[in-house]
Design a protein around this motif. Structure first.
Motif, PDB file in Angstrom:
ATOM      1  N   THR A 121       0.741  -1.105   0.085  1.00 35.79           N
ATOM      2  CA  THR A 121      -0.042  -0.161  -0.053  1.00 35.79           C
ATOM      3  C   THR A 121       0.892   1.382   0.006  1.00 35.79           C
ATOM      4  OG1 THR A 121      -0.086   0.071   2.554  1.00 35.79           O
ATOM      5  CG2 THR A 121      -1.901  -1.114   1.068  1.00 35.79           C
ATOM      6  N   GLY A 122       2.002   1.290   0.042  1.00 37.18           N
ATOM      7  CA  GLY A 122       3.059   2.169  -0.049  1.00 37.18           C
ATOM      8  C   GLY A 122       4.430   1.621   0.046  1.00 37.18           C
ATOM      9  N   PRO A 123       5.487   2.740   0.103  1.00 35.35           N
ATOM     10  CA  PRO A 123       6.785   2.261   0.070  1.00 35.35           C
ATOM     11  C   PRO A 123       7.409   1.810   1.448  1.00 35.35           C
ATOM     12  CG  PRO A 123       6.549   4.623  -0.204  1.00 35.35           C
ATOM     13  CD  PRO A 123       5.150   4.010   0.000  1.00 35.35           C
ATOM     14  N   THR A 124       6.636   1.817   2.247  1.00 37.09           N
ATOM     15  CA  THR A 124       7.176   1.385   3.676  1.00 37.09           C
ATOM     16  C   THR A 124       5.970   0.180   4.294  1.00 37.09           C
ATOM     17  OG1 THR A 124       6.218   2.897   5.098  1.00 37.09           O
ATOM     18  CG2 THR A 124       8.171   3.239   4.439  1.00 37.09           C
ATOM     19  N   ASP A 125       4.900   0.172   3.431  1.00 34.72           N
ATOM     20  CA  ASP A 125       3.704  -0.819   4.177  1.00 34.72           C
ATOM     21  C   ASP A 125       3.605  -1.907   3.113  1.00 34.72           C
ATOM     22  OD1 ASP A 125       1.733  -1.959   5.393  1.00 34.72           O
ATOM     23  OD2 ASP A 125       0.397  -0.621   4.771  1.00 34.72           O
ATOM     24  N   TYR A 126       4.316  -2.866   3.076  1.00 40.20           N
ATOM     25  CA  TYR A 126       4.320  -3.988   2.082  1.00 40.20           C
ATOM     26  C   TYR A 126       4.642  -5.409   2.787  1.00 40.20           C
ATOM     27  CZ  TYR A 126       9.149  -3.583   1.379  1.00 40.20           C
ATOM     28  OH  TYR A 126      10.467  -3.355   1.671  1.00 40.20           O
ATOM     29  N   SER A 127       3.910  -6.409   2.270  1.00 40.93           N
ATOM     30  CA  SER A 127       4.597  -7.778   2.651  1.00 40.93           C
ATOM     31  C   SER A 127       4.204  -8.577   1.385  1.00 40.93           C
ATOM     32  CB  SER A 127       3.811  -8.122   3.606  1.00 40.93           C
ATOM     33  OG  SER A 127       4.050  -9.596   4.114  1.00 40.93           O
ATOM     34  N   GLY A 128       5.240  -9.052   0.771  1.00 40.72           N
ATOM     35  CA  GLY A 128       5.286  -9.828  -0.467  1.00 40.72           C
ATOM     36  C   GLY A 128       5.412 -11.397  -0.269  1.00 40.72           C
ATOM     37  N   PHE A 129       4.984 -12.047  -1.251  1.00 47.81           N
ATOM     38  CA  PHE A 129       5.330 -13.335  -1.370  1.00 47.81           C
ATOM     39  C   PHE A 129       6.605 -13.697  -1.989  1.00 47.81           C
ATOM     40  CE2 PHE A 129       5.797 -17.246  -3.805  1.00 47.81           C
ATOM     41  CZ  PHE A 129       5.298 -18.514  -3.020  1.00 47.81           C
ATOM     42  N   SER A 130       7.550 -14.131  -1.085  1.00 44.81           N
ATOM     43  CA  SER A 130       8.824 -14.179  -1.676  1.00 44.81           C
ATOM     44  C   SER A 130       9.394 -15.732  -1.743  1.00 44.81           C
ATOM     45  CB  SER A 130      10.021 -13.339  -0.739  1.00 44.81           C
ATOM     46  OG  SER A 130       9.813 -14.084   0.642  1.00 44.81           O
ATOM     47  N   GLY A 131       8.568 -16.448  -1.950  1.00 43.78           N
ATOM     48  CA  GLY A 131       9.024 -17.890  -1.992  1.00 43.78           C
ATOM     49  C   GLY A 131       9.185 -18.390  -3.434  1.00 43.78           C
ATOM     50  N   LYS A 132       8.839 -19.688  -3.830  1.00 44.05           N
ATOM     51  CA  LYS A 132       8.909 -20.286  -4.885  1.00 44.05           C
ATOM     52  C   LYS A 132       7.745 -21.093  -5.221  1.00 44.05           C
ATOM     53  CE  LYS A 132      13.919 -20.177  -5.591  1.00 44.05           C
ATOM     54  NZ  LYS A 132      15.313 -20.919  -5.548  1.00 44.05           N
ATOM     55  N   TYR A 133       6.889 -21.085  -6.173  1.00 44.23           N
ATOM     56  CA  TYR A 133       5.718 -21.666  -6.521  1.00 44.23           C
ATOM     57  C   TYR A 133       5.889 -22.275  -7.886  1.00 44.23           C
ATOM     58  CZ  TYR A 133       0.980 -23.297  -6.222  1.00 44.23           C
ATOM     59  OH  TYR A 133      -0.060 -23.985  -6.175  1.00 44.23           O
ATOM     60  N   GLY A 167      -1.005 -11.044  -4.803  1.00 44.73           N
ATOM     61  CA  GLY A 167      -1.078  -9.623  -4.846  1.00 44.73           C
ATOM     62  C   GLY A 167       0.300  -8.693  -5.095  1.00 44.73           C
ATOM     63  N   PHE A 168       1.135  -9.171  -4.303  1.00 43.21           N
ATOM     64  CA  PHE A 168       2.371  -8.374  -4.455  1.00 43.21           C
ATOM     65  C   PHE A 168       3.636  -9.637  -4.106  1.00 43.21           C
ATOM     66  CE2 PHE A 168       6.046  -6.002  -2.314  1.00 43.21           C
ATOM     67  CZ  PHE A 168       6.439  -5.454  -3.243  1.00 43.21           C
ATOM     68  N   THR A 169       4.516  -9.730  -5.132  1.00 43.61           N
ATOM     69  CA  THR A 169       5.535 -10.931  -5.005  1.00 43.61           C
ATOM     70  C   THR A 169       6.963  -9.789  -4.970  1.00 43.61           C
ATOM     71  OG1 THR A 169       5.763 -10.963  -7.335  1.00 43.61           O
ATOM     72  CG2 THR A 169       4.469 -12.603  -6.277  1.00 43.61           C
ATOM     73  N   PHE A 170       7.750 -10.575  -4.246  1.00 44.48           N
ATOM     74  CA  PHE A 170       9.021  -9.817  -3.900  1.00 44.48           C
ATOM     75  C   PHE A 170      10.226 -10.838  -3.857  1.00 44.48           C
ATOM     76  CE2 PHE A 170      11.933  -7.523  -0.446  1.00 44.48           C
ATOM     77  CZ  PHE A 170      12.032  -6.403  -0.961  1.00 44.48           C
ATOM     78  N   TYR A 171      10.911 -10.669  -4.679  1.00 46.86           N
ATOM     79  CA  TYR A 171      12.318 -11.691  -5.131  1.00 46.86           C
ATOM     80  C   TYR A 171      11.535 -12.917  -5.071  1.00 46.86           C
ATOM     81  CZ  TYR A 171      15.384  -7.886  -4.075  1.00 46.86           C
ATOM     82  OH  TYR A 171      16.175  -6.813  -4.294  1.00 46.86           O
ATOM     83  N   ALA A 172      10.674 -13.315  -5.706  1.00 40.61           N
ATOM     84  CA  ALA A 172       9.932 -14.661  -5.757  1.00 40.61           C
ATOM     85  C   ALA A 172      10.278 -15.263  -7.160  1.00 40.61           C
ATOM     86  CB  ALA A 172       8.437 -14.507  -5.750  1.00 40.61           C
ATOM     87  N   THR A 173       9.778 -16.499  -7.076  1.00 43.27           N
ATOM     88  CA  THR A 173      10.117 -17.414  -8.480  1.00 43.27           C
ATOM     89  C   THR A 173       8.578 -17.985  -8.645  1.00 43.27           C
ATOM     90  OG1 THR A 173      12.312 -17.634  -8.206  1.00 43.27           O
ATOM     91  CG2 THR A 173      11.318 -19.211  -9.705  1.00 43.27           C
ATOM     92  N   ILE A 174       7.999 -17.739  -9.816  1.00 44.94           N
ATOM     93  CA  ILE A 174       6.784 -18.562  -9.915  1.00 44.94           C
ATOM     94  C   ILE A 174       6.907 -19.340 -11.482  1.00 44.94           C
ATOM     95  CG2 ILE A 174       4.414 -18.327 -10.507  1.00 44.94           C
ATOM     96  CD1 ILE A 174       4.380 -15.783  -8.953  1.00 44.94           C
ATOM     97  N   ASP A 175       6.685 -20.658 -11.345  1.00 41.07           N
ATOM     98  CA  ASP A 175       7.045 -21.334 -12.618  1.00 41.07           C
ATOM     99  C   ASP A 175       5.988 -22.383 -13.156  1.00 41.07           C
ATOM    100  OD1 ASP A 175       8.502 -22.389 -14.845  1.00 41.07           O
ATOM    101  OD2 ASP A 175       9.536 -23.863 -13.426  1.00 41.07           O
ATOM    102  N   SER A 176       5.620 -22.572 -14.267  1.00 42.58           N
ATOM    103  CA  SER A 176       4.728 -23.566 -14.845  1.00 42.58           C
ATOM    104  C   SER A 176       3.579 -23.520 -14.181  1.00 42.58           C
ATOM    105  CB  SER A 176       5.274 -24.942 -14.806  1.00 42.58           C
ATOM    106  OG  SER A 176       6.651 -24.949 -15.465  1.00 42.58           O
TER     107      SER A 176
END
Length: 191
Positions: free
Chosen positions: A88-100, A124-133
């Motif tokens: 929701t802003g530059p300091t308010d975030y939580s992203g999926f950072s895993g591998k799916y 909604g938001f991914t952060f250094y994540a990997t999504i494949d296939s």
């Protein structure tokens, strides 16, 4: 007496209908989330388990079956799926950072109706994540302002490979059929 029996049967029927449409969270039966032993996602209830807790968003997952998400249309007061990850802003975030890794499987009939939402999509938001296939088919997603996409609404430094989507995605700005907004070294290939 007959009227009372009909009322009781109606109440029981109503309760069973509500229970059958309720969102249920179930941990995967296999895996521990590590790189060598990822959680194995096989049901919509497994996906609900993954989505409900931000501490699970940095783990490793493989999908081992196709998943029908049509019951999401009745979840969260008919707002549907609650996206994994938010910003929701530059300091308010939580992203999926895993591998799916969808392993070529499909999630069908995903429903989201959040016309005033921000970062609206399966992720909604991914952060250094990997999504494949992974395929998302027959989606029905309505988001609001800033980033709406079937697979990922907002991808920050995320690798997305061999993914696709079909269906309807609607929003106000940075809207995409697969990804709404991919930035800061995000890499999208073979999608």
């Amino acid at each position: 007496k007959n009227k009372m029996k009909k009322q009781i049967l109606f109440i029981i029927s109503l309760c069973l209908t509500l229970i059958s449409q309720a969102q249920t969270s179930t941990p995967p039966s296999s895996g521990d989330g590590s790189l060598n032993n990822p959680y194995q996602i096989s049901t919509l209830n497994n996906l609900a388990w993954l989505a409900e807790d931000t501490t699970r968003w940095n783990k490793n997952y493989i999908q081992i079956a196709d998943i029908d998400a049509s019951s999401t249309s009745s979840w969260n007061s008919a707002q549907g799926w609650l996206p994994m990850g938010y910003a929701t802003g530059p300091t308010d975030y939580s992203g999926f950072s895993g591998k799916y890794n969808g392993k070529g499987h499909v999630i069908s009939n995903l429903f989201i109706n959040r016309p005033s939402g921000y970062c609206t999509g399966f992720f909604g938001f991914t952060f250094y994540a990997t999504i494949d296939s992974l395929g998302l088919t027959n989606v029905n997603i309505t988001g609001g302002d800033e980033s709406v996409g079937a697979l990922v609404a907002m991808a920050y430094n995320t690798n997305i490979t061999n993914c696709y989507s079909t269906g309807n995605v609607t929003g106000i700005s940075t809207v995409g059929g697969l990804i709404g907004n991919a930035f800061n070294n995000s890499n999208v290939q073979k999608c």
